[in-house]
Design a protein around this motif. Sequence first.
Motif, mmCIF file in Angstrom:
data_model
loop_
_atom_site.group_PDB
_atom_site.id
_atom_site.type_symbol
_atom_site.label_atom_id
_atom_site.label_comp_id
_atom_site.label_asym_id
_atom_site.label_seq_id
_atom_site.Cartn_x
_atom_site.Cartn_y
_atom_site.Cartn_z
ATOM 1 N N VAL A 167 0.858 -1.179 0.000
ATOM 2 C CA VAL A 167 0.000 0.000 0.000
ATOM 3 C C VAL A 167 0.900 1.237 0.000
ATOM 4 O O VAL A 167 1.883 1.275 0.732
ATOM 5 N N PRO A 168 0.599 2.254 -0.828
ATOM 6 C CA PRO A 168 1.459 3.436 -0.840
ATOM 7 C C PRO A 168 1.442 4.134 0.513
ATOM 8 O O PRO A 168 0.442 4.077 1.226
ATOM 9 N N VAL A 169 2.568 4.750 0.831
ATOM 10 C CA VAL A 169 2.718 5.421 2.129
ATOM 11 C C VAL A 169 1.527 6.331 2.419
ATOM 12 O O VAL A 169 1.029 6.407 3.536
ATOM 13 N N THR A 170 1.064 6.990 1.344
ATOM 14 C CA THR A 170 0.013 7.982 1.505
ATOM 15 C C THR A 170 -1.332 7.360 1.873
ATOM 16 O O THR A 170 -2.200 8.048 2.365
ATOM 17 N N ALA A 171 -1.507 6.075 1.612
ATOM 18 C CA ALA A 171 -2.809 5.460 1.874
ATOM 19 C C ALA A 171 -2.781 4.603 3.131
ATOM 20 O O ALA A 171 -3.795 4.002 3.498
ATOM 21 N N LEU A 172 -1.638 4.535 3.786
ATOM 22 C CA LEU A 172 -1.503 3.616 4.922
ATOM 23 C C LEU A 172 -2.531 3.878 6.015
ATOM 24 O O LEU A 172 -3.037 2.948 6.635
ATOM 25 N N MET A 228 18.221 1.418 24.023
ATOM 26 C CA MET A 228 17.148 1.560 25.008
ATOM 27 C C MET A 228 16.543 2.951 24.981
ATOM 28 O O MET A 228 15.512 3.202 25.598
ATOM 29 N N ALA A 229 17.189 3.859 24.269
ATOM 30 C CA ALA A 229 16.654 5.218 24.182
ATOM 31 C C ALA A 229 15.631 5.345 23.065
ATOM 32 O O ALA A 229 15.051 6.404 22.857
ATOM 33 N N ILE A 230 15.418 4.248 22.301
ATOM 34 C CA ILE A 230 14.491 4.311 21.167
ATOM 35 C C ILE A 230 13.137 3.739 21.572
ATOM 36 O O ILE A 230 13.045 2.578 21.980
ATOM 37 N N ASP A 231 12.126 4.553 21.450
ATOM 38 C CA ASP A 231 10.778 4.119 21.825
ATOM 39 C C ASP A 231 10.128 3.401 20.643
ATOM 40 O O ASP A 231 9.354 3.983 19.884
ATOM 41 N N ARG A 232 10.451 2.125 20.504
ATOM 42 C CA ARG A 232 9.993 1.376 19.328
ATOM 43 C C ARG A 232 8.479 1.268 19.256
ATOM 44 O O ARG A 232 7.893 1.371 18.177
ATOM 45 N N GLU A 233 7.856 1.031 20.420
ATOM 46 C CA GLU A 233 6.395 0.882 20.453
ATOM 47 C C GLU A 233 5.699 2.081 19.811
ATOM 48 O O GLU A 233 4.908 1.939 18.882
ATOM 49 N N THR A 234 6.052 3.265 20.311
ATOM 50 C CA THR A 234 5.361 4.468 19.854
ATOM 51 C C THR A 234 5.673 4.758 18.396
ATOM 52 O O THR A 234 4.778 5.095 17.620
ATOM 53 N N ILE A 235 6.940 4.619 18.014
ATOM 54 C CA ILE A 235 7.301 4.973 16.639
ATOM 55 C C ILE A 235 6.616 4.049 15.635
ATOM 56 O O ILE A 235 6.082 4.493 14.622
ATOM 57 N N THR A 236 6.591 2.751 15.925
ATOM 58 C CA THR A 236 5.938 1.848 14.967
ATOM 59 C C THR A 236 4.452 2.144 14.861
ATOM 60 O O THR A 236 3.859 2.002 13.807
ATOM 61 N N LYS A 237 3.856 2.555 15.987
ATOM 62 C CA LYS A 237 2.411 2.811 15.952
ATOM 63 C C LYS A 237 2.077 4.118 15.269
ATOM 64 O O LYS A 237 1.126 4.192 14.506
ATOM 65 N N THR A 238 2.861 5.164 15.551
ATOM 66 C CA THR A 238 2.495 6.482 15.035
ATOM 67 C C THR A 238 3.165 6.783 13.695
ATOM 68 O O THR A 238 2.512 6.761 12.660
ATOM 69 N N VAL A 239 4.463 6.996 13.719
ATOM 70 C CA VAL A 239 5.159 7.428 12.509
ATOM 71 C C VAL A 239 5.048 6.380 11.406
ATOM 72 O O VAL A 239 4.859 6.696 10.240
ATOM 73 N N LEU A 240 5.148 5.121 11.791
ATOM 74 C CA LEU A 240 5.143 4.062 10.782
ATOM 75 C C LEU A 240 3.759 3.472 10.543
ATOM 76 O O LEU A 240 3.609 2.501 9.801
ATOM 77 N N ASN A 241 2.752 4.032 11.201
ATOM 78 C CA ASN A 241 1.368 3.600 10.968
ATOM 79 C C ASN A 241 1.152 2.106 11.139
ATOM 80 O O ASN A 241 0.384 1.486 10.397
ATOM 81 N N GLY A 242 1.849 1.494 12.072
ATOM 82 C CA GLY A 242 1.658 0.063 12.298
ATOM 83 C C GLY A 242 2.174 -0.820 11.183
ATOM 84 O O GLY A 242 1.748 -1.960 11.048
ATOM 85 N N THR A 243 3.103 -0.306 10.363
ATOM 86 C CA THR A 243 3.627 -1.136 9.283
ATOM 87 C C THR A 243 4.821 -1.961 9.743
ATOM 88 O O THR A 243 5.392 -2.710 8.957
ATOM 89 N N ARG A 244 5.244 -1.799 10.969
ATOM 90 C CA ARG A 244 6.353 -2.584 11.499
ATOM 91 C C ARG A 244 5.992 -3.065 12.893
ATOM 92 O O ARG A 244 5.136 -2.476 13.553
ATOM 93 N N GLU A 245 6.680 -4.113 13.346
ATOM 94 C CA GLU A 245 6.513 -4.608 14.704
ATOM 95 C C GLU A 245 7.832 -4.410 15.425
ATOM 96 O O GLU A 245 8.883 -4.744 14.877
ATOM 97 N N PRO A 246 7.821 -3.898 16.659
ATOM 98 C CA PRO A 246 9.075 -3.702 17.371
ATOM 99 C C PRO A 246 9.905 -4.987 17.426
ATOM 100 O O PRO A 246 9.358 -6.057 17.662
#
Lengths: 547, 308
Positions: free
Chosen positions: A277-282, A326-344
């Motif tokens: 799916v294109p980034v714009t339609a995620l 440990m300084a990287i908030d994987r949970e939040t980034i995958t959910k928000t910025v990446l629109n759930g397209t990745r799993e931590p």
Amino acid sequence: MRGAKSAKWVAGAIVVALAATACGGNDKKSDSGMNAGKADPNGILVAQLSEPQNPLQPANAKESQGSRVLRTLWSGLVDYEPGTGKLVNVNAESVTPNEDSSVWTVKLKPGWKFHDGTPVNAKSYVDSWNWSANTKNNQTNSSWFQDIKGYTDVHPEKGDPKKTEMEGLKVVDENTFTIALTGPVSYFAYKLGYDVWAPLPESFFKDPKAAGQKPVGNGPYKFESWDHNKVIKVRKFDGYQGPNKAKNGGIDFKNYTTAESAYSALRSDQLDWIEQVPVTALKNYKQDLGDRAIDQEYSAVQSIVPAFYTDQFKNINPKVIQGLSMAIDRETITKTVLNGTREPADSYVARGVLGYKPGALGDITKYDPKKAKALITEGGGVPGNKISIQFNADQPHKAWVDAVCNSIRQATQVECVGDSKPDFATDLNARDGKKVKSMYRGGWVLDYPVNSNFMRDLYGSTAAGNTSGYKNEEFDKLSAEADKAKTLDETVKMYQDAEQLLAKNMPAIPLWFYKNNSGQSKNVFGKIVYGQDGDPIFTDVQVKAKK
Amino acid sequence: MGRYVARRLLQMIPVFLGTTLLIFLMVHILPGDPIRAMFGDKGADPAQLASLREKFGLDQPLYMQYFDYMKKLFQLNFGETFGGRPVWDEMTAAFPVTIRLTIVALVIELLVGLSLGAWAGLKVGKAPDTGVLLFTLIVISVPVFIMGYLARYVFADTLGWVAPNVDDSMDITQLLLPGFVLAMLSMAYVARLTRTTFAENLRADYMRTALAKGLPRRRIVGVHLLRNSLIPVVTFIGTDIGGFIGGAVVTEGIFNVQGVGNLLFRALQQREGSTIVGIVTVFVLIILVINLIVDLLYAVLDPRIRYA
């Protein structure tokens, strides 16, 4: 130059498409009735595919597009069971190792035929591998044969090959051959599931170039036509003997100029399956497509890798890298910025791979700003108190790189910036030329579903995939031993120990596992099932009968 | 006339050589090794890299590469893509598509642009003039890709008049929407240009003479005024065809047209020197020839212009 300016506009177009698709989101309720109606065993599936870079020769597809077609045209000796990654025989009756796994005997199922009617026998395999390994034949995957004894004769480090045959390959009888390896590799059979190990008919060797345009394989589909840059057609092969007979009549692999145009074709049912799916339609594709949306994890991992040849990371204390992780908030980034397209990610090894252990990296992949800061201080701090992450700007990486940097900056006050390279080629050049300034983005999709593929082939000091200059003698020793282990289980177990070693040493910071965000049209009967490598199992896809 | 054409044709040779050299150099100055890029994240085997570079002649010094390329070019051999296909085949598949698209765009541009411009030019200061001014202002200020997505949203997704994507790039009826989008910008310019020259020429002496002679208005406007007003428009269209081919990169991408713009974009991504130089070489030839035709057209439109 007007052309160059326009190219930039294409990138900008994405922003607009976002608006356009957002408007179009709600006007149609997706009542798809996926399982209603009947399947047509001769229905043709239309799938997305970009033009393959290379001719369709089994060992010449380094990219996913050519590989997608090759996999429909050829059946190898073995394949992986989806979900479990277990090995199943396809063209092979049996693949058995000797005592120390250094010589393997392959028995073929008799009676198999190529699409041109000639038999598939031991010679078809041996000739194919000898040809593909030869440097002069310019197959991009030629180094896959390096385990075989005599590989350096046909593929020397420098200069022309001395022989045309590898001494490790011997035809025993019509349907049996043996493979002698340079050393023991307990999971060698697992490697055999990859495209490069396909057999080739005699006609191939007469004119390999022409055969690359009009491939003849032994798989569930036979090649029909290739209208360059437009469509590749494959059709069900009626004489197919294997277990994975096609449940549809064939596939039209169609080329779309952009992910956006493919997506809109999918929504109007011109296209039955899209790659991504294109980034714009995620944000909206699940509403747009309803239960026809596909959201599926596959075995690939994205990491950020310190360049160990830089002054910054040359003598780094691994605790600093653990702290950064440990300084990287994987949970939040995958959910928000990446629109759930990745799993931590919680391990160096991707999920679905033999030997994956949930939480293998323990706390190292958990977000904990306090501990992150403490670890970095304990390890002596980041030299220069500033890192950069190199990425290629021709793919949508900038958003998450910025997010990761923000996360690191806020948690540890270490300055972090993205270092963008205009495209993938430039990015790779900097990596190969050892010119990365601090850290770089790395991605790895599985070749075969054994954990060694995610470790030895990436962090071994001589591995081709190791471009960070990472060198750990202890790990090299451990992986060499693991390869020699008597059974596959032992190998996997030893690699799990090696992973713990890597956790202490931190050759990279795993970020997340990839997911497929895709969709299917209303013409598809039932849900499309995916393999481990992130591509659908096309033979199982059913097409609805037209009313 | 004949001598003039011959001289112009001769002048094309140095221009042609210069541009191909420039493009060739530009492609090779770009950072990043296309052969290495084929191998991606997985790392590449040095022996195989060396062998592939040799195959594509990339191990030679740059001047040798250029020399070899030009030598082949004069035998009309455009070289091969990394995938082993003759660049000539790629181009002969893509150029007819883009030429069709350009023709569609050109026809739309001329029909709509000229009539809008003429209408506004005949009614300077009145409502049609203001309307056309406003319309063209909007068209000029909105970038092509926004226009493209908007057109698709309105005509395909909402009204359902056309399919959102081009399915068969050789089918001219499917190229109407992309052609329309491609033509929009130039159409606005043509309308404005026509309007200005129309308004100007309306006050010219020959117009008054024609009016005084008692010629019917249809003939005054349709022949005398139109013909004299066409010169700047023809100049504009000549340079614009080059622009169309550049703009096609965007439009073809949006509407899934498998034409030259798309081919060029992909070749650029893959750093496929042979394809890029090949396509641009043909572009250069097309633009040179069109410029010549435009210059010759002046003489046809305005009998005062003579070429010796």
